[in-house]
Scaffold this motif. Sequence first.
Motif, PDB file in Angstrom:
ATOM      1  N   HIS A 140       0.853  -1.184   0.000  1.00  0.00           N
ATOM      2  CA  HIS A 140       0.000   0.000   0.000  1.00  0.00           C
ATOM      3  C   HIS A 140       0.891   1.236   0.000  1.00  0.00           C
ATOM      4  CE1 HIS A 140      -3.714  -2.270   0.844  1.00  0.00           C
ATOM      5  NE2 HIS A 140      -2.903  -3.072   1.526  1.00  0.00           N
ATOM      6  N   ARG A 141       0.629   2.127  -0.944  1.00  0.00           N
ATOM      7  CA  ARG A 141       1.482   3.311  -1.070  1.00  0.00           C
ATOM      8  C   ARG A 141       0.616   4.573  -1.040  1.00  0.00           C
ATOM      9  NH1 ARG A 141       6.111   3.683  -5.626  1.00  0.00           N
ATOM     10  NH2 ARG A 141       4.343   3.923  -7.050  1.00  0.00           N
ATOM     11  N   PHE A 142       1.090   5.573  -0.296  1.00  0.00           N
ATOM     12  CA  PHE A 142       0.383   6.843  -0.140  1.00  0.00           C
ATOM     13  C   PHE A 142       1.292   7.960  -0.637  1.00  0.00           C
ATOM     14  CE2 PHE A 142      -0.848   3.774   3.066  1.00  0.00           C
ATOM     15  CZ  PHE A 142      -2.226   3.712   2.879  1.00  0.00           C
ATOM     16  N   ARG A 143       0.727   8.813  -1.511  1.00  0.00           N
ATOM     17  CA  ARG A 143       1.550   9.792  -2.213  1.00  0.00           C
ATOM     18  C   ARG A 143       0.922  11.187  -2.133  1.00  0.00           C
ATOM     19  NH1 ARG A 143       2.624   6.858  -8.021  1.00  0.00           N
ATOM     20  NH2 ARG A 143       3.667   8.866  -8.351  1.00  0.00           N
ATOM     21  N   TYR A 144       1.791  12.194  -1.941  1.00  0.00           N
ATOM     22  CA  TYR A 144       1.364  13.592  -2.042  1.00  0.00           C
ATOM     23  C   TYR A 144       2.319  14.315  -2.986  1.00  0.00           C
ATOM     24  CZ  TYR A 144       1.024  18.552  -1.220  1.00  0.00           C
ATOM     25  OH  TYR A 144       0.919  19.899  -1.415  1.00  0.00           O
ATOM     26  N   ARG A 145       1.748  15.009  -3.979  1.00  0.00           N
ATOM     27  CA  ARG A 145       2.566  15.739  -4.957  1.00  0.00           C
ATOM     28  C   ARG A 145       2.138  17.197  -5.010  1.00  0.00           C
ATOM     29  NH1 ARG A 145       1.923  14.995 -11.354  1.00  0.00           N
ATOM     30  NH2 ARG A 145       0.214  16.428 -10.852  1.00  0.00           N
ATOM     31  N   TYR A 146       3.145  18.077  -4.954  1.00  0.00           N
ATOM     32  CA  TYR A 146       2.932  19.505  -5.181  1.00  0.00           C
ATOM     33  C   TYR A 146       3.568  19.847  -6.525  1.00  0.00           C
ATOM     34  CZ  TYR A 146       3.446  24.557  -4.784  1.00  0.00           C
ATOM     35  OH  TYR A 146       3.405  25.906  -5.016  1.00  0.00           O
ATOM     36  N   ALA A 147       2.814  20.506  -7.403  1.00  0.00           N
ATOM     37  CA  ALA A 147       3.312  20.773  -8.750  1.00  0.00           C
ATOM     38  C   ALA A 147       2.994  22.205  -9.152  1.00  0.00           C
ATOM     39  CB  ALA A 147       2.696  19.797  -9.755  1.00  0.00           C
ATOM     40  N   MET A 148       3.749  22.695 -10.125  1.00  0.00           N
ATOM     41  CA  MET A 148       3.479  23.997 -10.723  1.00  0.00           C
ATOM     42  C   MET A 148       3.821  23.944 -12.200  1.00  0.00           C
ATOM     43  SD  MET A 148       6.666  26.478  -9.648  1.00  0.00           S
ATOM     44  CE  MET A 148       6.283  26.436  -7.908  1.00  0.00           C
ATOM     45  N   ASP A 149       3.109  24.742 -12.977  1.00  0.00           N
ATOM     46  CA  ASP A 149       3.450  24.889 -14.390  1.00  0.00           C
ATOM     47  C   ASP A 149       3.143  26.314 -14.827  1.00  0.00           C
ATOM     48  OD1 ASP A 149       0.705  24.940 -16.015  1.00  0.00           O
ATOM     49  OD2 ASP A 149       0.498  23.403 -14.469  1.00  0.00           O
ATOM     50  N   PHE A 150       3.897  26.784 -15.826  1.00  0.00           N
ATOM     51  CA  PHE A 150       3.715  28.150 -16.308  1.00  0.00           C
ATOM     52  C   PHE A 150       4.386  28.312 -17.669  1.00  0.00           C
ATOM     53  CE2 PHE A 150       7.133  27.910 -13.165  1.00  0.00           C
ATOM     54  CZ  PHE A 150       8.247  28.242 -13.924  1.00  0.00           C
ATOM     55  N   PRO A 151       3.922  29.265 -18.476  1.00  0.00           N
ATOM     56  CA  PRO A 151       4.556  29.519 -19.774  1.00  0.00           C
ATOM     57  C   PRO A 151       5.931  30.145 -19.589  1.00  0.00           C
ATOM     58  CG  PRO A 151       2.833  31.135 -19.343  1.00  0.00           C
ATOM     59  CD  PRO A 151       2.735  30.110 -18.257  1.00  0.00           C
ATOM     60  N   LEU A 152       6.835  29.803 -20.476  1.00  0.00           N
ATOM     61  CA  LEU A 152       8.183  30.359 -20.417  1.00  0.00           C
ATOM     62  C   LEU A 152       8.312  31.649 -21.222  1.00  0.00           C
ATOM     63  CD1 LEU A 152      10.297  27.086 -20.698  1.00  0.00           C
ATOM     64  CD2 LEU A 152       9.901  28.483 -18.667  1.00  0.00           C
ATOM     65  N   ILE A 153       7.285  31.967 -21.998  1.00  0.00           N
ATOM     66  CA  ILE A 153       7.270  33.207 -22.766  1.00  0.00           C
ATOM     67  C   ILE A 153       5.955  33.919 -22.472  1.00  0.00           C
ATOM     68  CG2 ILE A 153       7.313  34.253 -25.070  1.00  0.00           C
ATOM     69  CD1 ILE A 153       8.878  31.863 -26.057  1.00  0.00           C
ATOM     70  N   GLY A 154       6.043  35.097 -21.874  1.00  0.00           N
ATOM     71  CA  GLY A 154       4.839  35.863 -21.595  1.00  0.00           C
ATOM     72  C   GLY A 154       4.037  35.283 -20.449  1.00  0.00           C
ATOM     73  N   GLU A 155       2.792  35.759 -20.331  1.00  0.00           N
ATOM     74  CA  GLU A 155       1.908  35.356 -19.252  1.00  0.00           C
ATOM     75  C   GLU A 155       0.864  34.339 -19.690  1.00  0.00           C
ATOM     76  OE1 GLU A 155       2.293  36.496 -16.060  1.00  0.00           O
ATOM     77  OE2 GLU A 155       4.119  37.404 -16.835  1.00  0.00           O
ATOM     78  N   LYS A 156       0.754  34.095 -20.998  1.00  0.00           N
ATOM     79  CA  LYS A 156      -0.243  33.186 -21.530  1.00  0.00           C
ATOM     80  C   LYS A 156       0.410  32.221 -22.502  1.00  0.00           C
ATOM     81  CE  LYS A 156      -4.613  33.089 -24.111  1.00  0.00           C
ATOM     82  NZ  LYS A 156      -5.634  33.902 -24.834  1.00  0.00           N
ATOM     83  N   LEU A 157       0.022  30.945 -22.452  1.00  0.00           N
ATOM     84  CA  LEU A 157       0.620  29.934 -23.311  1.00  0.00           C
ATOM     85  C   LEU A 157      -0.076  29.931 -24.673  1.00  0.00           C
ATOM     86  CD1 LEU A 157       2.646  27.601 -23.573  1.00  0.00           C
ATOM     87  CD2 LEU A 157       0.836  26.069 -22.786  1.00  0.00           C
TER      88      LEU A 157
END
Length: 230
Positions: A140-157
């Motif tokens: 039995h395995r229990f997992r917690y993940r914190y993630a982030m994502d964002f465009p590398l050019i400008g504010e909108k992808l």
Amino acid sequence: MTMCCTKRLLLFVLLLSVSPTIWAQKNLTAYLQPQIAVNYKIAGSYSQNFSLASRNYIFSNEDFLLRARQLDLAHFSNLNIRDNQSIALGVQYRFRNNFEDKENELRTTQQYNIAQRPNAIRYGHRIRAEQRITQSLTTHRFRYRYAMDFPLIGEKLDLGEPYFVGSLENLLSVAKGTSPQYDTRLSGQVGWQLQGGLKLQMGIEYRLEDYSSSLPQNILFLLTSMQLSL
């Protein structure tokens, strides 16, 4: 803020990938892991995901090599319960015995995910419970993940522009007759959103496995993926 985070995270990923200290570890194993995935909506807030991943040795026992280790076939059913929250059930089968003298594995997963986007950066929290079932043992395995994502050019992808995805995950594995195992994972990938719902990603992941033991294992992944949303 976005550019500051971008520079720091990309610098860390670069240092991690070329660090001679990591490659010099006697207990280091490195893999190449390509993956393909298909996402599609069934109706309303319900969607499904299928993926196929191949894990291959590229560094083991202080030697460089190229040898297949396993093949993973997975399916997830996702249900959006709010605009920024979802639950999912998954099943995965790991073909291991075809490549090594190891047992194949059936894995079932229960997942809760929440995401927030206060600005150009999207933050995500994911909680998973897994049952890893082999012929000899159920873990039995229990997992917690914190993630982030964002465009590398400008504010909108926009189409054709790159974006960054980073995550930190902690795991606890417990099984009858064995000591608890604690793992941590840190990953960073750069991706591109292309036409037709296609995404390409590549990056690295570092895993420190069983870090409370006397000999924790260092695992390095070189990741590539292609995702198609229908």
